[in-house]
Design an enzyme around this catalytic site. Structure first.
Site, PDB file in Angstrom:
ATOM      1  N   ASP A 127       1.547   1.078  23.769  1.00 58.32           N
ATOM      2  CA  ASP A 127       2.003   2.327  23.152  1.00 58.32           C
ATOM      3  C   ASP A 127       1.024   2.806  22.083  1.00 58.32           C
ATOM      4  O   ASP A 127       1.005   2.285  20.967  1.00 58.32           O
ATOM      5  CB  ASP A 127       3.383   2.114  22.542  1.00 58.32           C
ATOM      6  CG  ASP A 127       4.023   3.409  22.076  1.00 58.32           C
ATOM      7  OD1 ASP A 127       3.397   4.468  22.247  1.00 58.32           O
ATOM      8  OD2 ASP A 127       5.151   3.350  21.552  1.00 58.32           O
ATOM      9  N   ASP A 346      -0.918  10.187  24.412  1.00 53.71           N
ATOM     10  CA  ASP A 346       0.092   9.156  24.194  1.00 53.71           C
ATOM     11  C   ASP A 346       0.325   8.358  25.469  1.00 53.71           C
ATOM     12  O   ASP A 346       0.694   8.917  26.506  1.00 53.71           O
ATOM     13  CB  ASP A 346       1.396   9.788  23.719  1.00 53.71           C
ATOM     14  CG  ASP A 346       2.463   8.757  23.388  1.00 53.71           C
ATOM     15  OD1 ASP A 346       2.090   7.624  23.026  1.00 53.71           O
ATOM     16  OD2 ASP A 346       3.656   9.064  23.509  1.00 53.71           O
TER      17      ASP A 346
END
Length: 474
Positions: A127, A346
């Site tokens: 992440d 992201d």
């Protein structure tokens, strides 16, 4: 005569049955979305929307309360004049196998990593939008997880809790949501790490432990004193049902990313295989200068990484978007993060979100290009905000990706990112394809991992650049 009539009737009836069956099959195919036929991305989108709102809220809150340091194209130091790259402290590079989690009904990518001594192998979500690395954890009598899915800190000889009385807890970890709770000097530093104003959070205590990482030389290397969140509870139960925590690759001094690049050469990279690939299809999350990261047919392009101390995401300096080499008419304010816009890259979000002006401009080109040969499934009620707006039966008429306008993202420094058509015309179920964009609830644009697939991405946190080049990622 009678037999001939009967025979003609049977032939006619047969034809009618065939036509009816074909029509009925088409209707079933078109209405499969609302008839319970499984969709691949439905739950992923629900998770994404909650996550997006959290990231957007966090970015806006931090940017509005803390002065940010940014590197724009005009202010940026030319690459040839920057400092020399950091030297790695090891031979070779760290090389973690990384794979899509679609088999687990997740939209993220994961790695397996050894934590503690003796090591516990944990599956962590990769992440770039999170600056805290946390794992499911057990301590003392507070045992919420089984031995094979959590780190037992009582058994790890190298685990060290962080005191709630320490300066780290009181000052340094405030950006990681440390709590002002300290009943005594021996109590651990607690956190309630939120992913924004969205109900996604994890609760636990801070500690430090060692990780053992594979390298390109075949000799494992140890990364000591890694800050780890030892979580005993969290809200994202669906995602974490098949994962043991999160590998935080955000831009924070205590994130795994910065801790690792200081040791292994200043940069990290990944190449995302197709998001629907089974778990036995892998590429790697690499820390260091490994020249054979993935097979490529072009030169890597570089663009500036905009750095913000207050909102530590991977901000990109976007200039505009084109379809089939024609620039779309989009107000430049959309790309300005100081005006509640801007764009981040992201890995923890699957779909790509565009602010309303950008989303509408893109859809106004893609929809007409598709609807002639691939009409929208009428029974499908997606509005582009809570679900995909335009989905079609991809087998009723053979789908040819070459007929889809090619999208390119243009950066201020001249670099251009050209995702594959399959990265924005996405498979969402048997015989179903959709335009895989969503309209952002706020002004923040987020380029998700599906758009990033089949590209090698290199994040140089020392020289503040992001490199990218198309690759099979095999």
């Amino acid at each position: 005569m009678f037999l001939k009539t009967i025979r003609k009737f049977h032939v006619l009836l047969f034809v009618v049955i065939i036509v009816f069956s074909t029509t009925f099959s088409t209707i079933l195919a078109d209405s499969s979305i609302i008839q319970g036929r499984p969709r691949r991305l439905q739950n992923v989108i629900k998770h994404d929307i909650i996550r997006y709102k959290g990231i957007s809220h966090k970015a806006k809150l931090r940017l509005s309360t803390v002065h940010s340091r940014k590197l724009t194209y005009e202010e940026d130091i030319p690459i040839e004049e920057r400092e020399a790259p950091l030297k790695s402290t090891i031979q070779g590079s760290v090389k973690l196998p990384m794979y899509a989690a679609a088999d687990y009904e997740m939209g993220e990518y994961v790695v397996d990593i050894d934590v503690g001594n003796p090591p516990t192998k944990l599956r962590l979500v990769v992440d770039t939008g999170s600056d805290l690395t946390w794992v499911k954890c057990k301590k003392g009598n507070r045992r919420y997880f089984s031995d094979n899915e959590a780190l037992n800190v009582d058994k790890s000889l190298t685990y060290k809790p962080i005191s709630c009385e320490s300066a780290l807890c009181k000052e340094e970890f405030t950006s990681l949501s440390s709590l002002d709770i300290c009943p005594n000097v021996n109590a651990p530093c607690l956190y309630n790490y939120s992913y924004g104003d969205n109900g996604l959070w994890t609760y636990g205590m801070f500690g430090k432990d060692i990780t053992t990482l594979p390298t390109t030389t075949g000799k494992p290397v140890k990364l000591p004193k890694l800050l780890i969140g030892c979580s005993e509870s969290f809200t994202d139960k669906d995602t974490m049902k098949h994962a043991d925590g999160v590998l935080g690759l955000g831009i924070n001094p205590y994130a795994f990313s910065l801790h690792a690049v200081v040791q292994f050469g200043g940069s990290f990279s990944y190449c995302l295989v197709d998001h629907l690939s089974p778990t036995n299809v892998t590429n790697y999350l690499i820390f260091g200068d490994y020249k054979e990261k993935a097979p490529t047919q072009e030169f890597m392009r570089y663009t500036a990484l905009l750095v913000s101390d207050s909102a530590p995401y991977y901000w990109l300096n976007v200039k505009g978007i084109s379809l089939n080499h024609r620039m779309l008419n989009i107000d430049p304010i959309v790309w300005d993060r100081d005006a509640d816009g801007g764009t981040i890259l992201d890995s923890g979000t699957a779909a790509t979100y565009w602010a309303e002006p950008t989303y509408r401009a893109i859809m106004d080109v893609l929809v007409p290009a598709l609807e002639k040969d691939h009409p929208k499934i009428e029974q499908y009620r997606g509005d582009g905000k809570l679900d995909f707006e335009y989905c079609f039966n991809s087998t009723a008429t053979p789908f040819n990706p070459k007929q889809v306008p090619r999208l390119e993202i243009h950066f201020m420094d001249g670099a251009r990112f050209k995702p594959l058509v399959k990265s924005y015309i996405v498979d969402d179920g048997p015989d179903i394809s959709c335009i895989g964009f969503l309209e952002a609830p706020t002004g923040l644009n987020v380029i998700g991992n599906i758009m990033q697939q089949n590209y090698l991405w290199e994040f140089d946190l020392h020289q503040h650049t992001i490199g990218f080049v198309s690759s099979t990622c095999d």
